[in-house]
Design a protein around this motif. Structure first.
Motif, mmCIF file in Angstrom:
data_model
loop_
_atom_site.group_PDB
_atom_site.id
_atom_site.type_symbol
_atom_site.label_atom_id
_atom_site.label_comp_id
_atom_site.label_asym_id
_atom_site.label_seq_id
_atom_site.Cartn_x
_atom_site.Cartn_y
_atom_site.Cartn_z
ATOM 1 N N THR A 190 -18.006 20.808 1.726
ATOM 2 C CA THR A 190 -18.121 22.083 2.433
ATOM 3 C C THR A 190 -17.065 23.018 1.859
ATOM 4 O O THR A 190 -15.871 22.846 2.092
ATOM 5 N N THR A 192 -14.785 26.301 1.165
ATOM 6 C CA THR A 192 -14.200 27.399 1.928
ATOM 7 C C THR A 192 -14.423 28.730 1.244
ATOM 8 O O THR A 192 -14.647 29.754 1.896
ATOM 9 N N SER A 240 -12.054 23.194 -2.806
ATOM 10 C CA SER A 240 -12.561 23.981 -1.674
ATOM 11 C C SER A 240 -13.321 25.230 -2.114
ATOM 12 O O SER A 240 -13.575 26.111 -1.294
#
Length: 360
Positions: A190, A192, A240
């Motif tokens: 996932t 950011t 990220s």
């Protein structure tokens, strides 16, 4: 009878179509250009490839290089079972010289090889290779001309303009000191940030880089880091972010780490790139995005958002599979950078052997 023949023909067509479609689907699950042949050919290389090293005469000092990738390749090769002391069983000949060799010294080395050994003249150097990050230009000296035009050049990525011949020369993947013992990114990451760019200050082409970076720096979906950022922060940002931005000819040393951490590389370039590492092994279009320098921040973001909707997870997964080929190890490991460079040399071992000219 005609109906039976038609049924057989239809069955054959459908079977062929099914095979083609299944092959195409299978190819999309592999980052390799030829996934069915690379692994058996790699194993064959491990057992049969032999290289003879042609060293400069009267060299008192050990061979030295300007980059870690060159040094690691040389050290790994010298200590490997691929080297043979019998030139008659060699597939390729390594013309060895240090980074600080002048063009005159290189020309003298090739001249000595021509005079002292019979192997150069068999192919005019086509079964020889040399390593030079700076590359060799188009000189008038016959020895340098044959070395440049016929022999395989191993250079660093990116190679200086005009110093690389596609389909013959190859490039070393950049060395990056990030610890390779760290795990890859998780399968279901996932992110950011949409994009991450590690700035290198005033290095590179200046205006186009600065303009794009300035525009992206105010976008909350992008993170802009400095070269001074500590390694841990850098790795966290790689892991990220969905995409990692690189300006071609500025610094692309982090592409391998971006692939390993699941950050799809976005290479910003003025035109087609012909010196990508492993260009005849890896399907680059499936693991990286290439955009022109003329695109502004808005257009670049549009390209990335469109990629997210169309095959991003596949690209990310294939890139992580391919990342093993960018790893430089002090003790070479299977499928690492050293072995993949050797595999490219192995693929080029079939040189044209000219009939030996007899002088009367």
């Amino acid at each position: 009878m005609a109906k039976s023949s038609l049924s057989v023909l239809l069955f054959f067509i459908l079977g062929t179509l099914s095979f083609v479609l299944s092959t195409a689907v299978a190819d999309l699950t592999s980052p390799y250009l030829s996934p069915t042949t690379i692994f058996p050919n790699y194993q064959k290389m491990l057992h049969t490839f032999r290289i003879f090293i042609c060293s400069p005469q009267n060299t008192k000092n050990p061979i030295s290089y300007n980059t870690p990738a060159e040094s690691l390749f040389h050290t790994s090769l010298v200590n490997s079972p691929f080297v043979t002391q019998n030139p008659n069983e060699a597939h390729l000949f390594f013309v060895l010289f240090p980074s600080d060799f002048s063009t005159r010294s290189i020309a003298r080395l090739v001249r000595d090889l021509r005079m002292e050994l019979p192997y150069w003249n068999r192919t005019l150097g086509a079964d020889h290779f040399y390593m030079s990050c700076a590359g060799i230009g188009y000189e008038s000296d016959r020895n340098l001309v044959e070395l440049k035009k016929n022999s395989i050049q191993i250079s660093c990525f990116p190679t200086p303009y005009g110093k690389f011949i596609p389909h013959k020369d190859i490039t070393l993947p950049p060395f990056n000191p990030l610890p390779h013992s760290l795990p890859q990114a998780p399968v279901n990451k996932t992110a950011t940030f949409l994009g991450y760019f590690r700035s290198y200050g005033d290095r590179g082409d200046g205006e186009s880089q600065s303009s794009l970076v300035n525009d992206l720096s105010g976008d909350p979906e992008f993170v802009i880091g400095s070269n001074a950022s500590d390694q841990l922060t850098h790795m966290v940002r790689l892991a990220s972010s969905k995409f990692c931005l690189f300006f071609y000819a500025v610094d692309v040393s982090g592409i391998g780490d971006a692939l390993r951490f699941g950050c799809v590389p976005v290479v910003i370039t003025e035109g087609p790139i012909q010196d990508l590492p492993f260009l005849d092994v890896i399907r680059w279009s499936e693991i990286a995005v290439f955009v022109g320098t003329g695109r502004g921040a808005k257009e670049l973001k549009h390209v990335l958002e469109r990629t997210c909707k169309d095959g991003y997870e596949r690209m990310r997964g294939l890139g992580m599979k391919a990342s093993q080929h960018w790893v430089w190890n002090e003790s070479p490991q299977p499928y690492d950078a050293f072995h993949t460079v050797l595999f490219q040399l192995w693929s080029r071992r079939h040189a044209i052997r000219y009939a030996r000219r007899e002088w009367v």
